[in-house]
Design a protein around this motif. Sequence first.
Motif, PDB file in Angstrom:
ATOM      1  N   PHE A   4       0.762  -1.274   0.363  1.00  0.00           N
ATOM      2  CA  PHE A   4      -0.545   0.187  -0.138  1.00  0.00           C
ATOM      3  C   PHE A   4       0.022   1.715   0.120  1.00  0.00           C
ATOM      4  O   PHE A   4       0.179   2.377  -0.454  1.00  0.00           O
ATOM      5  N   ASN A   5       1.971   1.275   0.580  1.00  0.00           N
ATOM      6  CA  ASN A   5       3.332   2.656   0.182  1.00  0.00           C
ATOM      7  C   ASN A   5       3.759   2.641  -1.154  1.00  0.00           C
ATOM      8  O   ASN A   5       4.662   3.654  -0.834  1.00  0.00           O
ATOM      9  N   GLN A   6       3.751   1.811  -1.844  1.00  0.00           N
ATOM     10  CA  GLN A   6       4.172   2.075  -3.573  1.00  0.00           C
ATOM     11  C   GLN A   6       3.937   2.149  -4.355  1.00  0.00           C
ATOM     12  O   GLN A   6       2.383   2.191  -4.314  1.00  0.00           O
ATOM     13  N   VAL A  10      -2.039   2.588 -11.776  1.00  0.00           N
ATOM     14  CA  VAL A  10      -3.110   3.341 -11.847  1.00  0.00           C
ATOM     15  C   VAL A  10      -3.981   2.111 -12.677  1.00  0.00           C
ATOM     16  O   VAL A  10      -4.286   2.764 -13.481  1.00  0.00           O
ATOM     17  N   VAL A  11      -5.102   1.196 -12.075  1.00  0.00           N
ATOM     18  CA  VAL A  11      -6.118   0.412 -13.023  1.00  0.00           C
ATOM     19  C   VAL A  11      -6.985   0.845 -12.762  1.00  0.00           C
ATOM     20  O   VAL A  11      -7.952   0.488 -13.402  1.00  0.00           O
ATOM     21  N   GLY A  12      -7.301   1.552 -11.365  1.00  0.00           N
ATOM     22  CA  GLY A  12      -8.666   1.724 -11.579  1.00  0.00           C
ATOM     23  C   GLY A  12      -9.152   2.203  -9.627  1.00  0.00           C
ATOM     24  O   GLY A  12      -7.827   2.461  -9.022  1.00  0.00           O
ATOM     25  N   PHE A  13      -9.658   2.748  -9.777  1.00  0.00           N
ATOM     26  CA  PHE A  13     -10.253   3.304  -8.105  1.00  0.00           C
ATOM     27  C   PHE A  13     -11.643   2.536  -7.516  1.00  0.00           C
ATOM     28  O   PHE A  13     -12.071   2.186  -8.617  1.00  0.00           O
ATOM     29  N   ILE A  14     -11.828   2.908  -6.531  1.00  0.00           N
ATOM     30  CA  ILE A  14     -13.076   2.353  -5.536  1.00  0.00           C
ATOM     31  C   ILE A  14     -13.992   3.958  -4.681  1.00  0.00           C
ATOM     32  O   ILE A  14     -13.148   4.285  -4.264  1.00  0.00           O
ATOM     33  N   PRO A 168       1.172  10.326  -9.235  1.00  0.00           N
ATOM     34  CA  PRO A 168       1.078   8.788  -9.501  1.00  0.00           C
ATOM     35  C   PRO A 168       0.395   8.671  -8.053  1.00  0.00           C
ATOM     36  O   PRO A 168       0.619   9.252  -7.238  1.00  0.00           O
ATOM     37  N   PHE A 169      -0.271   7.674  -7.946  1.00  0.00           N
ATOM     38  CA  PHE A 169      -1.341   7.570  -7.594  1.00  0.00           C
ATOM     39  C   PHE A 169      -0.514   5.463  -6.767  1.00  0.00           C
ATOM     40  O   PHE A 169      -0.656   4.762  -7.141  1.00  0.00           O
ATOM     41  N   CYS A 170      -1.107   5.807  -5.250  1.00  0.00           N
ATOM     42  CA  CYS A 170      -0.372   4.463  -4.015  1.00  0.00           C
ATOM     43  C   CYS A 170      -1.804   4.168  -3.419  1.00  0.00           C
ATOM     44  O   CYS A 170      -2.877   4.896  -2.759  1.00  0.00           O
ATOM     45  N   GLY A 171      -0.842   3.492  -2.540  1.00  0.00           N
ATOM     46  CA  GLY A 171      -2.231   2.425  -1.709  1.00  0.00           C
ATOM     47  C   GLY A 171      -3.606   2.077  -1.859  1.00  0.00           C
ATOM     48  O   GLY A 171      -3.011   1.373  -3.150  1.00  0.00           O
ATOM     49  N   ASP A 172      -4.248   1.743  -1.861  1.00  0.00           N
ATOM     50  CA  ASP A 172      -5.778   0.663  -2.075  1.00  0.00           C
ATOM     51  C   ASP A 172      -7.026   1.421  -2.826  1.00  0.00           C
ATOM     52  O   ASP A 172      -7.652   1.378  -3.312  1.00  0.00           O
ATOM     53  N   LYS A 173      -5.764   2.938  -3.691  1.00  0.00           N
ATOM     54  CA  LYS A 173      -6.912   3.696  -4.279  1.00  0.00           C
ATOM     55  C   LYS A 173      -8.638   3.720  -3.732  1.00  0.00           C
ATOM     56  O   LYS A 173      -9.058   3.482  -4.794  1.00  0.00           O
ATOM     57  N   LEU A 183     -11.051  17.363  -5.300  1.00  0.00           N
ATOM     58  CA  LEU A 183     -10.077  16.813  -4.116  1.00  0.00           C
ATOM     59  C   LEU A 183     -10.157  15.681  -2.973  1.00  0.00           C
ATOM     60  O   LEU A 183      -9.282  15.124  -2.713  1.00  0.00           O
ATOM     61  N   ALA A 184     -10.792  14.827  -3.288  1.00  0.00           N
ATOM     62  CA  ALA A 184     -11.009  13.465  -3.245  1.00  0.00           C
ATOM     63  C   ALA A 184      -9.912  12.468  -4.051  1.00  0.00           C
ATOM     64  O   ALA A 184      -9.489  11.224  -3.297  1.00  0.00           O
ATOM     65  N   VAL A 185     -10.085  12.737  -5.080  1.00  0.00           N
ATOM     66  CA  VAL A 185      -8.370  11.840  -5.705  1.00  0.00           C
ATOM     67  C   VAL A 185      -7.455  12.354  -5.486  1.00  0.00           C
ATOM     68  O   VAL A 185      -6.208  11.805  -5.253  1.00  0.00           O
ATOM     69  N   LEU A 186      -7.497  13.266  -5.123  1.00  0.00           N
ATOM     70  CA  LEU A 186      -5.832  14.747  -5.224  1.00  0.00           C
ATOM     71  C   LEU A 186      -4.741  13.910  -3.559  1.00  0.00           C
ATOM     72  O   LEU A 186      -3.675  13.485  -3.615  1.00  0.00           O
ATOM     73  N   LYS A 187      -6.254  13.412  -2.753  1.00  0.00           N
ATOM     74  CA  LYS A 187      -5.684  12.894  -1.347  1.00  0.00           C
ATOM     75  C   LYS A 187      -4.838  12.021  -2.124  1.00  0.00           C
ATOM     76  O   LYS A 187      -4.125  10.914  -0.223  1.00  0.00           O
ATOM     77  N   LEU A 188      -5.338  10.749  -2.749  1.00  0.00           N
ATOM     78  CA  LEU A 188      -4.534   9.847  -3.047  1.00  0.00           C
ATOM     79  C   LEU A 188      -3.113   9.898  -3.321  1.00  0.00           C
ATOM     80  O   LEU A 188      -2.395   8.490  -3.268  1.00  0.00           O
TER      81      LEU A 188
END
Length: 314
Positions: A4-6, A10-14, A168-173, A183-188
């Motif tokens: 989750f820290n790598q 991005v395949v997609g978001f939840i 770049p996005f990381c974690g569980d997205k 704003l919610a997307v930028l937090k990721l």
Amino acid sequence: MDRFNQTSPVVGFILLGLSAHPRLEKTFFVLILLMYLVILLGNGVLILVTILDSRLHTPMYFFLGNLSFLDICYTTSSVPLILDSFLTPRKTISFSACFGQMFLSFAMGATECVLLGMMAFDRYVAICNPLRYSMVMNKAIYIPMAAGSWAAGITNSVVQTSQAMRLPFCGDKVINHFTCEILAVLKLACADISMNVISMVVANVIFLGVPVLFIFVSYVFIIATILRIPSAEGKKKAFSTCSAHLTVVVIFYGTILFMYGKPKSRDPLGEDKQDLSDKLTSLFYGVVTPMLNPIIYSLRNKDVKAAVKNLVHQ
């Protein structure tokens, strides 16, 4: 290292939505679906009457038709996604679909901000300079004004969305929202987003601050002109021509200020309640406001009411 820290492609978001409140999901599914149908019907009828009724072929109703079409586009860009999230426990959305939805919502929201300012100018000319109205607000003026509103909103959305897409996005997205709200997307993002923040602040000044100031100044002159009208009937008639627009402006900007201007809770125990409140406020802004616009214009405008009656009786 924890996965989750790598940083990973991005395949997609939840979309989290109201998954933490399953009992509310069914209730809100029915409510939002009904509201969406009212939006399509109400705004669709307004567009129809502004096209078919020759008495409504004026700048004011041209802008109103644009506003109605904009509200249909705005809600259609997000409501189907919201409804689907109520039916699916963990709604996955692809990278391209997420940013496509973000682009459309951002473009429609920014366009509406500018368009409401243009409508305020129309009301200012109609009330403060009625003898020059037909000369100032002719087709060569009001059509480019509307087109410029759309162009400005779309350009702003291209800038904001393209900047967010490059992050770049990381974690569980997991997006803690109904939709791909920027704003919610930028937090990721697991990179510096200072340029995104600066860009959004500049955009907010241009698309929120400037139109609000313009509308405020316009209505200062409008109210001053109305107060100088000697007869009470004349004052009432003059105010009735702009009361619907003023009501829409108050609801539209009032909701935005409430969403982004209220202080954040520092109590960890209150974060869940505030989080739910923020989501429901966002839902109000995205669904209830477009639903109210045709109702407000129909109730407060005798020309629209007459046109709707003629359309029904045909």
